[in-house]
Design an enzyme around this catalytic site. Structure first.
Site, PDB file in Angstrom:
ATOM      1  N   ASP A   1       0.855  -1.197   0.000  1.00  0.00           N
ATOM      2  CA  ASP A   1       0.000   0.000   0.000  1.00  0.00           C
ATOM      3  C   ASP A   1       0.889   1.245   0.000  1.00  0.00           C
ATOM      4  OD1 ASP A   1      -2.258   1.494   0.098  1.00  0.00           O
ATOM      5  OD2 ASP A   1      -2.655   1.183   2.231  1.00  0.00           O
ATOM      6  N   GLU A   2       0.381   2.368  -0.457  1.00  0.00           N
ATOM      7  CA  GLU A   2       1.128   3.637  -0.441  1.00  0.00           C
ATOM      8  C   GLU A   2       2.509   3.505  -1.093  1.00  0.00           C
ATOM      9  OE1 GLU A   2      -0.592   6.118   0.498  1.00  0.00           O
ATOM     10  OE2 GLU A   2      -1.774   5.676   2.297  1.00  0.00           O
TER      11      GLU A   2
ATOM     12  N   GLN B   1       0.133  11.692  -4.249  1.00  0.00           N
ATOM     13  CA  GLN B   1       0.089  11.742  -2.789  1.00  0.00           C
ATOM     14  C   GLN B   1       1.419  11.364  -2.146  1.00  0.00           C
ATOM     15  OE1 GLN B   1      -3.705  10.550  -0.838  1.00  0.00           O
ATOM     16  NE2 GLN B   1      -4.243   9.750  -2.843  1.00  0.00           N
TER      17      GLN B   1
END
Length: 754
Positions: free
Chosen positions: A218-219, A249
């Site tokens: 994730d991320e 992001q």
DNA sequence: ACATTTCTTTCTACC
DNA sequence: AAAGAAATGT
């Protein structure tokens, strides 16, 4: 298949494309967590892998916990045994298993940044490096950056090694040596040493490669160099690696995150497929439109545009207020009270700040207005001084080699052991190659310190030995309570009342009590895990009771992944957001990261987004005047309303002071020229004093005025173009011969007249 | 060695 | 403004 219900086509594809490398580009609010959970559910229910053959990496422990809970709810069974956690916790698990290979014991400790600085201070001293010229913090920062890039001491490139006076290389080695002695490692080591184990021991790597049939990350936009290599090695076995992220992001560049990792995934992993999730389910059209407009000004990004079919909603609001107090009192309190009157709830509301320093005024004013609120993750419970002190005692008792903890508590409360005695102890510890605690015993037995110190040390070592023999079979709270009592620490807290005030004292006592409560769950079996969590998990703030109905206050960074119906973004001013440090950044990538940060902040809002900026605000206790953030110039014409109010006035919220001309007033003719001094709106007492004492703006007594030729350590020679503010907080605008115009704070820049 | 006073510095963001 | 370091006095 329950987990596919209600998904859109690209989501479904991302869930079911299990084989081979996969990049899921998932914008804000596009259901990425949902996809990750469903994907794991798919893998498990289709029997593609056993629990322990799935490796799922999240960015925070909170995210890991949430994912586990939702997954268990989805599957209606426990997922214990799955490898789910942050890079650091997962890597730590592997590192513990093979710690001997890098010279550590299985029960190694993880030092926090304070501990790093403390170790570094001793190293700099031993190397004869002036710690004023190169501070321990700076040096630790450099080493951390190297570790984030996956450079072992012998792998640091020559030009990097030249930084900070060329001391880095030898300091790096000594620092690692010292950590080994302490049986400890730092955050960076948790990744880097594991990578080292993989590289030097192919059979170990191979075992993990075979084990992890499916890897999920994730991320991914926030991974750094060492994390990328770590993943890459592990994924080499089955090549089923799915990374999810959004280049827009990426907000952890300062921690070594490389947006390049996500931008180049297709090149890094051969045969990779890419799926884009662009339908946003979170924000209203106006909010999304505004956020899209801002982020589109970045150069380095995958082209994409989020869309929503959920209506425009109310306009995004931009407010200009007089100062930081007015921003809370006049704007937020008014809006919040109105929200309550309309039947709204406080937990709908979040205030997201760029810098933790903004919370002081925020908290004070909300308290005055009797609006319940909570600081989230600003100062983690375990970072509080009294909690760290207590933990240090516990560590000293349970971990014989823990010199850092010894140092922390030896004179707390005062026992008459000062700097000179401590220095002697460290000396003995080094020459005899033993922990400082043992050195203290030796010093007592062999009369190596003066009588007063000897007595104090004797009593202290007796106390600690007593506690050591009392290590419990059950939980640790009783031992801790005994330590705090017999050491005199609690008495000290009570006595500090005179100095610190009663309220502060009560808070400290409460925190220590809270710690005791926490320790009732800690036993010999899980003590190590407990210590590891202390270092790696800063999210644990919600242990103080049930979630209340209150406004959440947190930094923008801490808000990543969260969402709230109503979001306030105060302090949108050049210098604060984007932060001055990023504006000054020589590579020019700083402002792009700030823009991504602004994008993250804006997309946290589901229904209502209220951005504000002020005309003046206090910095270091002095008033400074503020310019609206450059990001306002990037907002779209439609769907944004501007409000401008004078000092102390309250906006009439229901009637809406819509001011169509506000935009032109806000709009600058272009970025303010560096030399163009900001108008001083109000003088502080200190400034008036400074004026009365003589030096005037630009014609100061020390001759630092417009036209003066100056020299800067890194930027070379230049000429002063202008001076803002007053000593000691003057700002110089300097035109450097090599680097052009820079604005710098006097106390930071250390400019020499030439 | 410690208490008290004076002076510097600090405010990005965090696993 | 507040915390921290350094200097000074006991």
């Amino acid at each position: 298949m329950q987990y596919l219900e209600g998904t859109n086509p690209p989501q479904r594809q991302a869930i079911t494309t299990t084989e081979g490398p996969l990049l899921v580009l998932a914008g804000a609010g596009t259901g990425k967590t949902r996809v990750l959970i469903s994907r794991i559910a798919h893998i498990l229910t289709q029997n593609l892998a056993e629990l322990d053959e799935v490796l799922a990496v999240t960015f925070t422990n909170k995210a890991a916990r949430e994912m586990q809970e939702r997954l268990e709810a989805e599957l209606e069974s426990s997922v214990k045994g799955m490898w789910m956690g942050t890079f650091h916790s997962l890597s730590g698990r592997i590192l513990r298993e093979h710690a001997q290979l890098v010279g550590l014991d299985k029960d190694f400790d993880i030092v926090d940044p304070d501990g790093q600085a403390s170790v570094m201070r001793d190293i700099l001293l031993a190397h004869g490096i002036d710690e004023k010229q190169y501070t321990p913090k700076q040096m630790v920062g450099l080493l951390s950056a190297w570790k984030d890039n996956s450079w072992l001491p012998e792998e640091v490139p020559a030009e990097e090694a030249m930084k900070l006076g060329g001391h880095g290389h030898s300091v790096y080695r000594s620092y690692q040596e010292r950590l080994k002695q302490l049986n400890a490692c730092d955050f960076g080591d948790m990744m880097l040493l594991t990578l080292k184990i993989f590289k030097e021991n192919p059979e170990i790597l191979q075992q993990y490669q075979q084990q992890f049939k499916y890897i999920l990350v994730d991320e991914y936009q926030d991974t750094n160099g060492v994390q990328y290599l770590w993943l890459r090695l592990l994924a080499m076995g089955h090549k089923n690696i799915c990374v999810v992220g959004d280049d827009d992001q990426s907000i952890y560049g300062w921690r070594g995150a490389q947006v390049g990792n996500i931008l180049a995934f297709e090149e890094h992993f051969e045969g990779a497929q890419t799926i884009r999730l662009e339908q946003n389910y979170r924000c209203t059209g106006n909010i999304l439109h505004a956020a899209n407009a801002v982020i589109s000004h970045n150069e380095q990004r995958h082209a994409k545009e989020l869309w929503t079919d959920s209506g425009q909603g109310v306009p995004v609001e931009v407010h200009q207020r007089w100062d930081d107090v007015d921003e809370v009192r006049g704007l937020m309190v008014t809006v919040i009270n109105h929200h309550l009157k309309m039947g709204g709830s406080l937990k709908d509301i979040a205030v997201l700040v760029r810098s933790a320093s903004q919370t002081r005024v925020l908290e004070a004013e909300l308290r005055k207005a009797k609006i319940p609120h909570r600081l989230v993750k600003i100062l983690a419970f375990h970072d509080r001084k009294e909690v760290k002190d207590a933990i240090a005692y516990l560590k000293l008792v349970t971990r014989p080699r823990d010199d850092l903890s010894f140092e922390r508590v030896i004179n707390l409360p005062k026992r008459g052991i000062g700097d000179s005695t401590l220095k002697q102890l460290k000396q003995i510890s080094q020459t005899r190659n033993m922990p400082v605690f043992d050195a203290a015993v030796v010093a007592v037995n062999e009369n190596l310190v003066n009588t007063k110190a000897k007595k104090a040390l004797y009593e202290f070592t007796q106390l600690v030995n007593g506690w050591r023999s009392d290590i419990p079979n059950g939980s640790y709270d009783q031992l801790m309570e005994m330590i705090l009592d017999e050491s005199g620490y609690v008495d000290m807290l009570y006595e500090d009342k005179a100095k610190e005030g009663e309220e502060k004292m009560k808070e400290r006592i409460d925190n220590v009590k809270e710690l005791l409560r926490e320790l009732t769950d800690v036993t010999q079996e899980n003590l190590l895990d407990y210590f590891e969590n202390l270092a790696l998990d800063s999210d644990t703030i919600d242990l103080l009771g049930i979630p209340q109905d209150e406004v959440s206050i947190m930094t923008v960074h801490a808000s990543k992944g969260l969402e709230f119906p109503m979001v306030f973004l105060p302090g949108f001013e050049d210098g604060l957001f984007p932060h001055q440090r990023s504006i000054d950044d020589e590579l020019g990538t700083g402002v792009e990261e700030e823009r991504r940060l602004a994008y993250v902040a804006m997309t946290r809002a589901k229904k209502k987004l209220i951005i504000s900026h002020t005309s003046s605000r206090k910095l270091y206790g002095n008033w400074i005047s503020c310019e609206p953030s450059r990001f306002f110039l990037e907002l779209p014409e439609k769907g944004v309303r501007y409000y401008k109010e004078g000092r102390g006035s309250e906006i009439n919220y229901i009637k809406e002071g819509h001011n169509p001309t506000g935009r032109t007033e806000l709009k600058r003719k272009g970025p303010r020229k560096m030399g163009e001094a900001a108008p001083q709106t109000q003088l502080s007492d200190a400034q008036v004093d400074a004026l009365n004492k003589g030096p005037m703006i630009g014609v100061s007594a020390d001759g630092m005025s417009t036209g003066t030729k100056v020299m800067h350590e890194k930027l070379g020679t230049g000429r002063i173009l202008g001076v803002e503010g007053f000593p000691p907080n003057r700002k110089f605008i300097v035109d450097f011969d090599e680097h052009g115009e820079k604005k710098m704070l006097e106390s930071m820049a250390n400019l020499q007249k030439i």
